[in-house]
Motif scaffolding. Structure first.
Motif, short mmCIF file in Angstrom:
data_model
loop_
_atom_site.label_atom_id
_atom_site.label_comp_id
_atom_site.label_asym_id
_atom_site.label_seq_id
_atom_site.Cartn_x
_atom_site.Cartn_y
_atom_site.Cartn_z
N SER A 62 -6.68 6.70 -4.54
CA SER A 62 -6.51 5.37 -5.15
C SER A 62 -5.51 5.44 -6.30
N THR A 63 -5.47 6.56 -6.99
CA THR A 63 -4.50 6.73 -8.08
C THR A 63 -3.08 6.74 -7.54
N THR A 64 -2.88 7.44 -6.42
CA THR A 64 -1.56 7.46 -5.79
C THR A 64 -1.12 6.06 -5.40
N LYS A 65 -2.04 5.29 -4.82
CA LYS A 65 -1.73 3.92 -4.40
C LYS A 65 -1.35 3.05 -5.61
N ASN A 66 -2.11 3.20 -6.70
CA ASN A 66 -1.82 2.42 -7.90
C ASN A 66 -0.46 2.79 -8.50
N MET A 67 -0.17 4.10 -8.48
CA MET A 67 1.11 4.55 -9.03
C MET A 67 2.27 3.99 -8.20
N LEU A 68 2.15 4.10 -6.86
CA LEU A 68 3.21 3.61 -5.99
C LEU A 68 3.40 2.10 -6.12
N LEU A 69 2.27 1.37 -6.25
CA LEU A 69 2.35 -0.08 -6.41
C LEU A 69 3.10 -0.44 -7.68
N ASN A 70 2.72 0.22 -8.79
CA ASN A 70 3.37 -0.07 -10.08
C ASN A 70 4.83 0.38 -10.09
N LEU A 71 5.14 1.40 -9.31
CA LEU A 71 6.52 1.88 -9.21
C LEU A 71 7.37 0.96 -8.35
#
Length: 204
Positions: free
Chosen positions: A104-113
């Motif tokens: 979920s952290t990876t998904k959040n990072m990619l979304l914000n990026l």
């Protein structure tokens, strides 16, 4: 007893860090992304010279549609290589330290990026459509800097400093439009390499 408590606290802190931040990013990703940008930027400069255009001269020039197309696809190739290097070294580091990648952290990072990157990509396509080519380099630096700062809370905090540097370069480049390619090479090439080496030394 106090030493045991300290070790437990450090272990808990490490677990919390792993669960809340994407820490599989490799410094080598930045180095190779920077090298890709350097090679691509120099190739773009050679293309301009080949077509009789001195990009660093402060004067208006006419750019053919074929040259615009070639420069566009050069940028796409640079992006693909940088992305592939990022994936390669991230997977390599994850396997080495037995770290999960798709969380979920990876998904959040990619979304914000991706939000600033997608917006910036659409904006740059509009600039190409309206033949406002000299603004593309500052725009890419500014939107990329915003993306890094936006994604910082889900990965290494050091990444925000790279973002700030990109924002500064993009802001300066906006006032020196004839030198956009120089700032682009400096931001995506040199800064990426320096940042990657720093990250590799700090988190190896």
């Amino acid at each position: 007893m106090n030493q045991k408590h300290q070790e437990d606290l450090l272990h808990i802190r490490s677990m919390m860090e792993r669960s809340s931040r994407f820490i599989s990013l490799s410094g080598l990703s930045g180095v190779f992304a920077g090298l890709s940008a350097l090679i691509g930027g120099l190739y773009a400069y050679q293309l301009l010279e080949k077509n009789g255009i001195n990009y660093f001269e402060a004067k208006s020039v006419s750019i053919s549609s074929s040259l615009v197309s070639e420069l566009f696809w050069t940028g796409i190739v640079i992006f693909i290589f940088a992305l592939l290097f990022g994936i390669l070294f991230t997977v390599r580091k994850s396997k080495k330290y037995n770290l999960p990648i798709w969380t979920s952290t990876t998904k959040n990072m990619l979304l914000n990026l991706c939000i600033p990157l997608v917006a910036g990509g659409i904006f740059c396509l509009a600039l190409i459509f309206h033949q406002m080519y000299v603004i593309i380099a500052p725009a890419t630096l500014l939107f990329y800097g915003l993306a890094l700062v936006n994604a910082e809370k889900y990965t290494f905090s050091d990444i925000k400093y790279l973002g700030y540097c990109q924002l500064v370069l993009g802001s300066i480049a906006a006032f020196y439009l004839g030198y956009g390619l120089f700032f682009w090479i400096l931001g995506f090439g040199v800064l990426h390499i320096l940042y990657g080496l720093m990250m590799f030394k700090k988190y190896k």
